[in-house]
Design an enzyme around this catalytic site. Structure first.
Site, short mmCIF file in Angstrom:
data_model
loop_
_atom_site.label_atom_id
_atom_site.label_comp_id
_atom_site.label_asym_id
_atom_site.label_seq_id
_atom_site.Cartn_x
_atom_site.Cartn_y
_atom_site.Cartn_z
N ARG A 169 22.65 33.94 -4.21
CA ARG A 169 23.85 34.51 -2.99
C ARG A 169 25.01 34.59 -3.25
NH1 ARG A 169 18.98 36.35 -2.26
NH2 ARG A 169 18.16 36.66 -0.18
N CYS A 216 19.56 38.52 6.98
CA CYS A 216 19.42 37.33 7.10
C CYS A 216 20.48 36.67 7.46
CB CYS A 216 18.83 36.51 5.98
SG CYS A 216 17.00 36.87 5.82
P1 FAD Z 1 29.22 44.75 3.18
O1 FAD Z 1 28.28 44.13 4.12
O2 FAD Z 1 29.69 45.97 3.45
O3 FAD Z 1 30.07 43.54 2.72
C1 FAD Z 1 29.71 42.32 2.59
C2 FAD Z 1 30.76 41.23 1.73
O4 FAD Z 1 30.91 42.13 0.37
C3 FAD Z 1 32.15 41.51 2.25
O5 FAD Z 1 32.81 40.43 2.05
C4 FAD Z 1 32.90 42.70 1.48
O6 FAD Z 1 34.39 42.51 1.55
C5 FAD Z 1 32.19 42.49 0.05
N1 FAD Z 1 32.26 43.79 -0.68
C6 FAD Z 1 31.56 44.66 -0.46
N2 FAD Z 1 31.77 45.84 -1.45
C7 FAD Z 1 32.60 44.93 -2.27
C8 FAD Z 1 33.03 45.66 -3.31
N3 FAD Z 1 32.88 46.89 -3.98
N4 FAD Z 1 33.49 44.72 -4.15
C9 FAD Z 1 33.79 43.52 -3.96
N5 FAD Z 1 33.44 42.98 -2.64
C10 FAD Z 1 32.63 44.05 -1.87
N6 FAD Z 1 20.44 40.72 1.21
C11 FAD Z 1 19.76 39.97 0.23
O7 FAD Z 1 20.42 39.33 -0.78
N7 FAD Z 1 18.51 40.05 0.12
C12 FAD Z 1 17.69 40.82 0.95
O8 FAD Z 1 16.40 40.88 0.78
C13 FAD Z 1 18.25 41.49 1.98
N8 FAD Z 1 17.71 42.15 2.83
C14 FAD Z 1 18.23 42.70 3.84
C15 FAD Z 1 17.87 43.56 4.87
C16 FAD Z 1 18.51 44.31 5.91
C17 FAD Z 1 17.53 45.20 6.74
C18 FAD Z 1 19.63 44.03 5.98
C19 FAD Z 1 20.29 44.69 6.89
C20 FAD Z 1 20.59 43.49 4.92
C21 FAD Z 1 19.73 42.59 4.09
N9 FAD Z 1 20.42 41.89 2.98
C22 FAD Z 1 19.74 41.09 2.10
C23 FAD Z 1 21.83 41.58 3.47
C24 FAD Z 1 22.80 42.72 2.45
O9 FAD Z 1 22.27 43.75 2.33
C25 FAD Z 1 23.43 42.16 1.36
O10 FAD Z 1 24.15 40.88 1.72
C26 FAD Z 1 24.41 43.20 0.39
O11 FAD Z 1 24.84 42.35 -0.64
C27 FAD Z 1 25.51 43.37 1.39
O12 FAD Z 1 26.20 44.35 0.67
P2 FAD Z 1 26.94 45.69 1.17
O13 FAD Z 1 27.33 46.69 0.35
O14 FAD Z 1 26.34 46.04 2.52
O15 FAD Z 1 28.13 44.72 1.53
N1 EPU Z 2 8.47 32.46 8.30
C1 EPU Z 2 8.13 31.99 9.44
N2 EPU Z 2 8.89 32.49 10.44
C2 EPU Z 2 9.72 33.35 10.19
C3 EPU Z 2 10.09 33.69 9.21
C4 EPU Z 2 9.43 33.21 7.94
O1 EPU Z 2 7.12 30.98 9.45
O2 EPU Z 2 10.55 33.50 11.44
C5 EPU Z 2 7.81 31.91 7.19
C6 EPU Z 2 6.83 33.11 6.32
O3 EPU Z 2 5.81 33.22 6.90
C7 EPU Z 2 6.76 32.60 4.83
C8 EPU Z 2 7.99 31.91 4.65
O4 EPU Z 2 8.55 31.44 5.94
O5 EPU Z 2 5.58 31.71 4.78
C9 EPU Z 2 8.99 32.76 3.96
O6 EPU Z 2 9.49 33.83 4.50
P1 EPU Z 2 9.60 35.04 3.83
O7 EPU Z 2 8.88 35.69 2.78
O8 EPU Z 2 10.27 36.26 4.96
O9 EPU Z 2 11.23 34.94 3.05
P2 EPU Z 2 12.46 34.27 3.48
O10 EPU Z 2 12.65 33.01 2.72
O11 EPU Z 2 12.72 33.89 4.92
C10 EPU Z 2 13.83 35.57 1.81
C11 EPU Z 2 15.33 35.95 1.80
C12 EPU Z 2 15.39 37.59 2.33
C13 EPU Z 2 14.26 38.48 1.57
C14 EPU Z 2 13.00 37.69 1.58
C15 EPU Z 2 11.91 38.47 0.72
C16 EPU Z 2 16.94 34.38 2.19
C17 EPU Z 2 18.01 33.84 2.95
N3 EPU Z 2 16.05 35.38 2.76
O12 EPU Z 2 13.59 35.37 3.32
O13 EPU Z 2 16.67 38.17 2.02
O14 EPU Z 2 14.49 39.64 1.98
O15 EPU Z 2 13.08 36.30 0.91
O16 EPU Z 2 12.09 38.30 -0.58
O17 EPU Z 2 17.26 34.07 0.95
C18 EPU Z 2 18.88 38.42 3.13
O18 EPU Z 2 19.12 37.56 2.34
O19 EPU Z 2 19.31 39.07 3.95
C19 EPU Z 2 17.36 38.57 3.23
C20 EPU Z 2 16.64 39.57 4.06
#
Ligand code: FAD
Ligand code: EPU
EC number: 1.3.1.98
Length: 287
Positions: A169, A216
């Site tokens: 990240r 997250c």
């Molecule tokens: P924004 O939210 O618009 O911006 C975030 C930051 O990035 C800001 O500082 C902004 O200035 C900067 N930024 C945006 N565009 C640019 C650019 N072109 N150049 C330079 N900087 C820029 N994240 C994960 O890592 N793994 C996941 O599994 C995951 N699952 C998600 C699920 C849901 C339902 C949601 C809502 C979010 C999830 N996220 C996850 C978080 C999010 O999608 C990521 O952090 C993503 O990288 C944000 O990108 P964005 O384009 O929406 O950036």
């Molecule tokens: N768990 C719980 N309770 C909860 C949530 C999770 O017990 O409320 C347990 C689950 O049952 C599982 C373990 O924790 O045993 C891991 O949970 P999960 O698979 O959901 O993964 P996570 O580590 O919580 C990460 C990323 C997510 C990504 C998922 C799937 C981070 C901070 N989060 O979640 O990324 O989608 O793995 O790969 O790294 C994000 O970064 O915004 C994000 C959503």
């Protein structure tokens, strides 16, 4: 005949419409379509908005210009660049930082190109996903980057992933740097194989809420799920105003309707005071 870019658009808008949390006050939004417009937008303090999927924006908005990438920054050239590709590596043309990531991931699967399937379900733009090195345990953006074009007020430069100190990240790209375009380094596979890997990665999302949320809240400390820690602290369902810790996954704060940024911040503070492990924020807070 060369087509000129649409004109630069400057509007005062509520940022809530651009965030997946649905929260955020007003700012001057600069929608730029090419490098000349972007350079003009970067002449005063600015922030860049991607898909708004990792942002908690103040209810008062932000004083800086908010730049949105459109036009040439939202197109993607997925053709194989023969001068950079080899037998083992498929290097694409340029893909705009403002292009939506989900559509890109789907199109790569359709073409049987492998490398980004672990990012399926991340509702970001390409530039935002690169800036955060978004990913899952099945893969992250930097796995598939070949080169990046980055704009700053001082000019535009092209770098490779090895030039950046990236990790979980984090990309090593500065706050004033804008990812305008990237090239991907992919493997040739089949649509069936790529789709199967995407389905597998998507399974991991089954327990995530489908409500308004910025993803997250905290990074996983030392590889332990922050969600699990918050859940074990008994905080699922903890609510301030109309923001609540999701009942499905405790690392997600959801907007029940009409939540304010201040409610989300108060929940974050409460979580940190209760969970006995230091938690690093994953969200970006504006301002
Ligand atoms: P924004 O939210 O618009 O911006 C975030 C930051 O990035 C800001 O500082 C902004 O200035 C900067 N930024 C945006 N565009 C640019 C650019 N072109 N150049 C330079 N900087 C820029 N994240 C994960 O890592 N793994 C996941 O599994 C995951 N699952 C998600 C699920 C849901 C339902 C949601 C809502 C979010 C999830 N996220 C996850 C978080 C999010 O999608 C990521 O952090 C993503 O990288 C944000 O990108 P964005 O384009 O929406 O950036
Ligand atoms: N768990 C719980 N309770 C909860 C949530 C999770 O017990 O409320 C347990 C689950 O049952 C599982 C373990 O924790 O045993 C891991 O949970 P999960 O698979 O959901 O993964 P996570 O580590 O919580 C990460 C990323 C997510 C990504 C998922 C799937 C981070 C901070 N989060 O979640 O990324 O989608 O793995 O790969 O790294 C994000 O970064 O915004 C994000 C959503």
């Amino acid at each position: 005949m060369t087509l000129s870019a649409p004109p630069l658009k400057v509007e005062r808008l509520a940022l809530s419409r651009f965030t997946t949390l649905g929260v955020g006050g007003e700012a001057e939004v600069w929608t730029v379509h090419d490098h000349a417009q972007l350079a003009a937008a970067m002449q005063a303090p600015y922030r860049v908005l991607g898909g708004g999927s990792n942002l908690v924006i103040s209810d008062d908005g932000v004083p800086e210009r908010v730049i949105r990438l459109a036009g040439e920054f939202a197109v993607r050239d997925l053709e194989r660049d023969a001068s950079l590709s080899s037998e083992r590596e498929y290097v694409t043309g340029w893909i705009g930082g403002g292009a939506p990531l989900p559509g890109l991931v789907r199109e790569l699967a359709r073409r049987g190109l492998s490398g980004l399937e672990g990012t399926v379900g991340i509702p970001a733009q390409v530039g935002g996903a690169v800036w955060m090195n978004a990913g899952t345990r099945y893969g992250e953006m930097f796995d598939a980057l070949y080169s990046l074009e980055i704009a700053t007020p001082g000019g535009v430069r092209v770098v490779t992933p090895n030039d950046l100190e990236h990790g979980y990240r984090k990309s090593g790209i500065g706050r004033d740097e804008i990812v305008t375009r990237v090239r991907l380094r992919l493997g040739s596979s089949t649509p069936e194989e790529v789709t199967a890997r995407m389905t597998f990665a998507d399974e991991a999302r089954k327990g995530q809420p489908k409500m308004k949320t910025p993803g997250c809240a905290f990074k996983n400390p030392g590889g332990v799920s922050a969600g699990k820690l918050i859940d074990e602290a008994g905080l699922k369902g903890y609510r301030i105003g109309n923001a609540m810790i999701s009942l499905e996954h405790a690392n997600f704060i959801v907007n029940l309707g009409g939540a304010r940024a201040a409610d989300v911040l108060a929940i974050l503070e409460h979580v940190r005071s209760i969970v006995g492990v230091p938690l690093e924020l994953e969200y970006e807070l504006w301002p």
